[in-house]
Design an enzyme around this catalytic site. Structure first.
Site, PDB file in Angstrom:
ATOM      1  CB  SER A   1      -0.893  -0.021   1.234  1.00  0.00           C
ATOM      2  OG  SER A   1      -1.666   1.125   1.247  1.00  0.00           O
ATOM      3  N   GLY A   2       0.611   2.125  -0.905  1.00  0.00           N
ATOM      4  CA  GLY A   2       1.358   3.386  -0.978  1.00  0.00           C
ATOM      5  C   GLY A   2       2.578   3.300  -1.870  1.00  0.00           C
TER       6      GLY A   2
ATOM      7  CB  THR B   1      -3.604   3.990  -7.695  1.00  0.00           C
ATOM      8  OG1 THR B   1      -4.073   2.943  -6.862  1.00  0.00           O
ATOM      9  CG2 THR B   1      -4.776   4.678  -8.342  1.00  0.00           C
TER      10      THR B   1
ATOM     11  CB  SER C   1      -5.131   3.695   0.717  1.00  0.00           C
ATOM     12  OG  SER C   1      -4.953   2.323   0.625  1.00  0.00           O
ATOM     13  CB  SER C   2      -6.925   1.359  -4.220  1.00  0.00           C
ATOM     14  OG  SER C   2      -6.096   2.194  -4.971  1.00  0.00           O
TER      15      SER C   2
ATOM     16  CD  GLU D   1      -4.190  -2.758   3.534  1.00  0.00           C
ATOM     17  OE1 GLU D   1      -3.802  -1.691   3.009  1.00  0.00           O
ATOM     18  OE2 GLU D   1      -5.374  -2.973   3.810  1.00  0.00           O
TER      19      GLU D   1
ATOM     20  CG  ASN E   1      -1.799   5.686  -0.580  1.00  0.00           C
ATOM     21  OD1 ASN E   1      -1.798   6.910  -0.763  1.00  0.00           O
ATOM     22  ND2 ASN E   1      -1.910   4.809  -1.554  1.00  0.00           N
TER      23      ASN E   1
ATOM     24  N   GLY F   1      -2.651  -3.077  -2.226  1.00  0.00           N
ATOM     25  CA  GLY F   1      -1.340  -3.650  -1.951  1.00  0.00           C
ATOM     26  C   GLY F   1      -1.326  -4.453  -0.671  1.00  0.00           C
TER      27      GLY F   1
HETATM   28  N1  LIG Z   1       5.235   8.181 -10.050  1.00  0.00           N
HETATM   29  C1  LIG Z   1       4.901   8.945  -9.035  1.00  0.00           C
HETATM   30  N2  LIG Z   1       5.250  10.236  -9.036  1.00  0.00           N
HETATM   31  C2  LIG Z   1       4.906  11.037  -8.031  1.00  0.00           C
HETATM   32  N3  LIG Z   1       4.206  10.625  -6.957  1.00  0.00           N
HETATM   33  C3  LIG Z   1       3.840   9.342  -6.875  1.00  0.00           C
HETATM   34  C4  LIG Z   1       4.148   8.430  -7.928  1.00  0.00           C
HETATM   35  N4  LIG Z   1       3.653   7.228  -7.587  1.00  0.00           N
HETATM   36  C5  LIG Z   1       3.035   7.387  -6.395  1.00  0.00           C
HETATM   37  N5  LIG Z   1       3.144   8.656  -5.955  1.00  0.00           N
HETATM   38  C6  LIG Z   1       2.631   9.203  -4.697  1.00  0.00           C
HETATM   39  O1  LIG Z   1       2.366   8.159  -3.830  1.00  0.00           O
HETATM   40  C7  LIG Z   1       1.001   8.154  -3.397  1.00  0.00           C
HETATM   41  C8  LIG Z   1       0.478   6.747  -3.265  1.00  0.00           C
HETATM   42  O2  LIG Z   1       0.417   6.137  -4.521  1.00  0.00           O
HETATM   43  P1  LIG Z   1      -0.739   5.146  -4.936  1.00  0.00           P
HETATM   44  O3  LIG Z   1      -2.007   5.664  -4.460  1.00  0.00           O
HETATM   45  O4  LIG Z   1      -0.546   4.869  -6.337  1.00  0.00           O
HETATM   46  O5  LIG Z   1      -0.374   3.895  -4.090  1.00  0.00           O
HETATM   47  P2  LIG Z   1      -0.981   2.460  -4.203  1.00  0.00           P
HETATM   48  O6  LIG Z   1       0.152   1.563  -4.459  1.00  0.00           O
HETATM   49  O7  LIG Z   1      -2.076   2.464  -5.155  1.00  0.00           O
HETATM   50  O8  LIG Z   1      -1.510   2.203  -2.762  1.00  0.00           O
HETATM   51  P3  LIG Z   1      -2.803   1.418  -2.289  1.00  0.00           P
HETATM   52  O9  LIG Z   1      -2.457  -0.009  -2.344  1.00  0.00           O
HETATM   53  O10 LIG Z   1      -2.987   1.878  -0.924  1.00  0.00           O
HETATM   54  O11 LIG Z   1      -3.858   1.815  -3.172  1.00  0.00           O
HETATM   55  C9  LIG Z   1       0.270   8.927  -4.442  1.00  0.00           C
HETATM   56  O12 LIG Z   1      -0.847   9.559  -3.882  1.00  0.00           O
HETATM   57  C10 LIG Z   1       1.323   9.935  -4.888  1.00  0.00           C
HETATM   58  O13 LIG Z   1       1.337  11.032  -4.016  1.00  0.00           O
HETATM   59 MG   LIG Z   2      -4.033   2.323  -5.080  1.00  0.00          MG
END
Ligand SMILES: Nc1ncnc2c1ncn2[C@@H]1O[C@H](COP(=O)(O)OP(=O)(O)OP(=O)(O)O)[C@@H](O)[C@H]1O
Ligand SMILES: [Mg+2]
Length: 1078
Positions: free
Chosen positions: A110-111, A115, A163-164, A392, A160, A390
């Site tokens: 997660s994070g 996404t 977070s999805s 967690e 996050n 992700g």
């Molecule tokens: N390529 C990137 N460039 C800039 N910031 C990023 C990038 N990837 C992720 N982030 C930052 O990290 C945060 C978390 O990313 P994201 O929501 O994609 O995580 P996730 O893997 O989908 O987590 P979860 O499993 O909780 O959904 C985003 O809100 C963003 O601020």
């Molecule tokens: Mg996500």
């Protein structure tokens, strides 16, 4: 063109190594160091072969611009520095050009940025695939589905901020050209417990906060909401605001996105009403109430909130209130109602809220799918993007974390299946020499969870279905018995007391050693959440709602469709959907993005080695590299390989006759690659190092350029030759035409010169002859002249004596004759016009011609008068004769005459024959009427005037009464002796009668008429023709008339009348009658 010539490679300007396969030495430390080094230089992407490792930078980097998209577009995967775009491009091109369905698997905790990565992939594909209004709308709808789903399915967690809280798999569908057609989204188990309760430091789903912050006052009023978060029990307050997140602005974005995706206004409104209802449900509170029989009963504390919910949703308040107080159990046609105690009532309320929300979410996904689904039935190519929650580990992990982590286990499993295991198995299959690499296969963990007989999920289901009291503790006991020996299962109370003294493991928990680490699950709530029980009374109450969306969300509430079978448990549903997903993924070409979280603080620039190391370990990345390195980076079946590279070798180009493998062998021998760089499998060639592949590609590209040059060369040669031949042919035609033209011109010049010369010579000759002839003629003339003179002299000398006597007379006559001749000829040209009144006559030229001149004038006049007369008809002649007569009688005698000249003589002014009034009169007269006119007859006695009809016939003069037409007097013309009138300008005239005649008894008549001249003339002419005697016409201003016995003098006096210009007549006495004329 220039861009094409720049040879770039992954190896250019590399920070650390861009592909972990090239890492030397390879161990955990160097792996992390490489990642860190690259991370510090903003290089967040690194490859392991074709797998992309992405390290979350936690800040925006300038590497996703449209220019970057262009850079990576249609480039070789290893050509530029590692990037998520390179992977997206590779996947898209392989889908478009090689017709292989693709899936993009994004994993990480997660994070870690899954996404974000999925959105980057989608936006890249959207940027490079087809263009056009329709395609752009599809793209826009696909992209805009993200903000909608994130608002409803994402929440801030401790790990996050976005977070999805649901799993998402999206199939993007393309046509054969690679233009997007639409998409299908599948969602996996929303973490619905979050709706009613959030762990510390976390929030409920974004949409609740967005609605309350972003909605207008009007909308809030309609939804019966207040802006204050603290009014709602379901919203956690400690972290209601997230740094850097503007909920109000996001609300507008979401509404806009909903509109783009195709939500109708009323649909969007319904969705918000459901959200409002969920929020308000949380505010319903219960209080205990004891009934007489001792059973616990609950009652809603404040019904206001309930009332508003019912207003919003259109549910009967009493129905909902009852559903919160009773529970009806139906079994074999029997219905048993039991009351709910306070705890049960709260449970029912929360279950309703969770169900409402999670069903709304599924409805949203379906609604989006409806909008974005492909409109055509043509065969589609598919690119799936998987973004699942992700892995967690929280402090308190419950059923949701168990499910999420299970899903991640399965994904790891598929990664292992498709890469590590598949790779090694392929080497064996292909009979390639190979040393086995050990890697951790998590199939055992998957088995621990999903095994149908003794897996944890199966145990849970069994426990849920078991009769008797079922609690979370009984479930744990069961696990302790069944799974105790499993090496990845840990529990304090398990049969084999391995963990008896492990104080870190509470009694109410079990622990699983996941591939990504150990996770301790609180058993509390497992049974409930797995059962996912919603009392039927509540679903029936919901079904009764007049709100169409809510009604549609609870189809099982329809009493007509009661299904006594238990619905499948949450766990088994999830297991089934994950299994379908895995099956689906296995049919596609996988592309991996493995996301890594550099720190736990969501902070930029911090790279926590330990945290990264942990992720690298559980993601099995090192093994991944080892397998890639031990094996071969690239493989390809012989046929396509030979097809692709055959132009690099003379023997294989352009056609290879033998088997493909032999061809590839010849090819590789020819290219002289080191033998250890490649290996021949049964059906494939294996290339150890990516660099060898790059080199091959490079050679191919160069060779293709050469071939292109060759084709170009031949084509240009052909083009030039044909052009030349055409030019040559044209030149000949032009030359021929030109020669003809110039010869023609030359000929014409010669011809005209010859004519000029000829004409000069002829002229010269003619002049010469003329000169001679003239000379001859002059000589003859001279001779004649001389002879004539000589004769003249001779004759004159001889005849002189005869000439002199008559010369004078002869000359005179001759001169006179000449003059007269000239006079007549001149007169001929000077003749005046033929008009008889033309007075012009040319002047007399010679005095001696005076009389002739006058006579000539007279003759001419007479002649032209005759000419003029000849033109007259008989009738006109008569008129002119009459007029002439009048002129002879009255000209210069009577002052009235000149005014009569212009008036034509009409005679019959009264149309006796046509007027029926005078029929009798007409009948009485047989002769021709010459005059018929009304005249004034002067009374003989008093001189007053009376109108009479005056008629003149051939023989008679008649007077008749004007009104009756009765004949008053009739006078034969023979009896008329004389007519008298004045010389003045008046119309009086007297008709004198023969004395003693029958008509003369009353005496003479005195009349006045407007046509005096005409009447007198006609009377004169008629009398003359009848009696052959001229009628006497006397013109005098004083004359006598016979009135009976009296001779009366009629005297005309000028300018003495009273009535202006009208003449008046007055009898003065017996002898005198005065007429005053103007
Ligand atoms: N390529 C990137 N460039 C800039 N910031 C990023 C990038 N990837 C992720 N982030 C930052 O990290 C945060 C978390 O990313 P994201 O929501 O994609 O995580 P996730 O893997 O989908 O987590 P979860 O499993 O909780 O959904 C985003 O809100 C963003 O601020
Ligand atoms: Mg996500």
């Amino acid at each position: 063109m220039a861009k094409m010539e720049v040879k770039t490679s992954l190896l250019d300007n590399m920070i650390g190594v861009g592909d972990m396969v090239l890492l030397e030495p390879l161990n955990e430390e160097s792996f992390i160091d490489n990642l860190k080094k690259r991370f510090d230089h903003n290089e967040i992407y690194t490859y392991i072969g074709s797998v992309v490792i992405s390290v979350n930078p936690y800040r925006s980097l300038p590497i996703y611009s449209p220019e970057k998209v262009e850079d990576y577009r249609n480039r070789n995967f290893y050509e530029l520095s590692p990037h998520i775009f390179a992977l997206s491009d590779e996947a898209y091109r392989s889908l478009r050009d090689q017709d292989k369905d693709q899936c993009i698997l994004i994993t990480g905790e997660s994070g870690a940025g899954k996404t974000e990565a999925s959105k980057l992939v989608m936006s890249y594909v959207a940027a490079v695939c087809g263009k056009g209004a329709e395609v752009n709308q599809v793209k826009e709808q696909l992209l805009q589905s993200n903000p909608v789903l994130e608002a409803f399915g994402n929440a801030k967690t401790v790990r996050n901020d976005n977070s999805s809280r649901f799993g998402k798999y999206m199939d993007i569908e393309f046509d054969f050209k690679g233009d997007p057609l639409g998409g299908v989204i599948s969602n996996y188990l929303l973490e619905k417990s979050r709706v009613v309760k959030q762990p510390r430091g976390e929030r409920n789903f974004h949409i609740f906060y967005q609605l309350l912050s972003g909605a207008s006052e009007d909308l809030l009023y309609k939804l019966r909401l207040e802006r204050d978060f603290s009014r709602y029990n379901y919203l956690s307050l400690d972290s209601a605001k997230v740094n850097g997140v503007d909920d109000a602005a996001n609300f507008r974005t979401v509404r806009n996105a909903m509109q783009i995706v195709g939500f109708m206004d009323h649909e969007a409104q319904s969705v918000l009403e459901v959200i409002a209802a969920v929020l308000k449900l949380g505010n319903i509170e219960f209080k205990p109430e004891s009934r007489v029989n001792g059973l616990d009963e609950s009652k809603i504390k404040d019904k206001n909130e309930l009332k508003e919910i019912c207003e919003l949703t259109g549910i009967d308040q009493s129905v909902l209130e009852r559903a919160f107080s009773f529970r009806t159990v139906e079994a074999k046609q029997e219905k048993v109602s039991t009351t709910l105690n306070v705890a049960q009532a709260y449970y029912a309320r929360d279950a309703l809220a969770k169900n409402l929300y999670s069903r709304l979410f599924s409805w949203l996904v379906n609604r989006i799918n409806e909008s974005i689904k492909a409109q055509t039935k043509v065969r589609k190519k598919v690119m799936g993007v998987l973004d699942i929650y992700g892995f967690e580990i929280f402090e308190d992990n419950s059923f949701e974390q168990f499910i999420i982590n299970y899903c991640n286990e399965k994904l790891q499993q598929i990664f292992i299946e498709l890469t590590l295991k598949e790779e090694q198995e392929e080497y064996i299959r292909e009979d390639i020499e190979w040393t086995h690499i050990d890697y951790f296969n998590n199939a055992v963990i998957c088995d621990l969870i999903e095994n149908n007989t003794n897996g944890i999920l199966a145990m849970l289901d069994e426990e849920c279905l078991r009769p008797g009291t079922v609690t979370d503790e009984t479930f744990l006991e069961k696990l302790n018995q069944v799974c105790a020996t499993h090496q990845h299962f840990e529990s304090r109370m398990s049969k084999c007391s391995r963990f008896l003294n492990d104080t870190s493991l509470p009694h109410s928990c079990f622990r699983i050693q996941h591939y990504a680490g150990k996770v301790m699950y609180q058993v509390e709530g497992f049974v409930d959440k797995n059962n996912d029980l919603l009392y039927r009374d509540l679903s029936q109450a919901m079904w009764k709602a007049s709100h169409s969306l809510i009604k549609a969300l609870f189809p099982e509430g329809n009493p007509a469709k009661i299904n006594l079978k238990r619905p499948p448990t949450a766990g088994s549903q999830f297991k089934a959907s994950v299994a379908t997903l895995m099956k689906n993924l296995q049919t596609k070409n996988p592309n991996y993005i493995r996301c890594i979280k550099p720190n736990d603080k969501k902070a930029a620039h911090i790279f926590n080695d330990a945290l990264v190391c942990h992720q690298i370990r559980y993601l099995g990345l090192l093994e991944n590299v080892r397998v890639r390195r031990a094996g071969y980076a690239f493989r390809q079946a012989y046929e396509p390989c030979l097809e692709r590279y055959k132009m690099l070798c003379k023997q294989t180009w352009p056609h290879w006759k033998g088997p493909a493998r032999a061809g590839v062998e010849v090819l590789f021998n020819e290219l002289e690659f080191p033998v250890e760089e490649y290996s021949f499998g049964r059906s494939k060639i294996f290339i150890r190092n990516p660099r060898t592949l790059f080199k091959l590609e490079d050679l191919r590209k160069r060779r293709l350029e050469d071939l292109a040059t060759l084709i170009q060369k031949i084509f240009r040669g052909w083009k030039c030759r044909t052009h030349f031949l055409l030019m040559k042919k044209s030149q000949i035609v032009i030359a021929a035409w030109y020669r003809r033209y110039s010869q023609q011109k030359k000929y014409q010049q010669i011809k005209s010169s010859a004519i000029v010369i000829q004409s000069f010579i002829r002229g010269w000759k003619a002049r010469k002859i003329l000169r001679e002839l003239k000379h001859e003629k002059r000589c003859q003339e001279a001779v004649t002249t001389i002879a004539a003179f000589w004769h003249g002299t001779q004759v004159r000398r001889e005849y002189r004596k005869f000439f002199r006597a008559n010369a004078g007379k002869k000359i005179y006559e001759f001169t006179l004759q000449r003059i007269v001749q000239k006079y007549f000829l001149e007169m001929k040209n000077k003749m005046p016009s033929l008009s008889p009144i033309d007075k012009n006559w040319p002047a007399r030229p010679y005095l001696f011609l005076d009389s002739t001149h006058k006579e000539l004038k007279r003759i001419f006049h007479l002649w032209r008068c005759k000419k003029y007369r000849d033109q007259f008809t008989d009738q006109r002649k008569l008129i002119y004769e009459e007029k002439l007569e009048a002129s002879e009688l009255f000209k210069d005698k009577k002052a009235l005459y000149p005014s009569s000249v212009g008036q034509p003589f009409q005679g019959a002014y009264l149309e006796i024959s046509k007027d029926p009034k005078y029929k009798k009169l007409k009948d009485a007269i047989e002769e021709k009427i010459i005059i018929a006119e009304v005249v004034n007859k002067v009374n003989r006695a008093n001189g007053k005037c009376a109108s009479r009809i005056f008629l003149l016939t051939n023989n008679n003069l008649l007077l008749a009464d004007q009104k009756s037409g009765h004949i008053k007097s009739e006078v034969p013309l023979g009896d008329v002796t004389k007519v008298s009138m004045s010389s003045q300008n008046d119309g009086f005239f007297a008709v004198h009668l023969k004395e003693g005649s029958g008509a003369a008894s009353k005496g003479d008549f005195l009349f006045s008429s407007d046509h005096l001249i005409e009447m007198a003339t006609k009377l004169y002419r008629t009398t003359l023709s009848q009696t052959k005697q001229k009628l006497n016409i006397e013109i005098s201003d004083e004359f006598l008339v016979q009135f009976r016995q009296d001779k009366v003098c009629v005297k005309f006096i000028q300018g003495n009348q009273k009535n202006g210009s009208v003449p008046t007549c007055k009898r003065k006495n017996n002898r005198l009658l005065e007429v005053a004329v103007p």
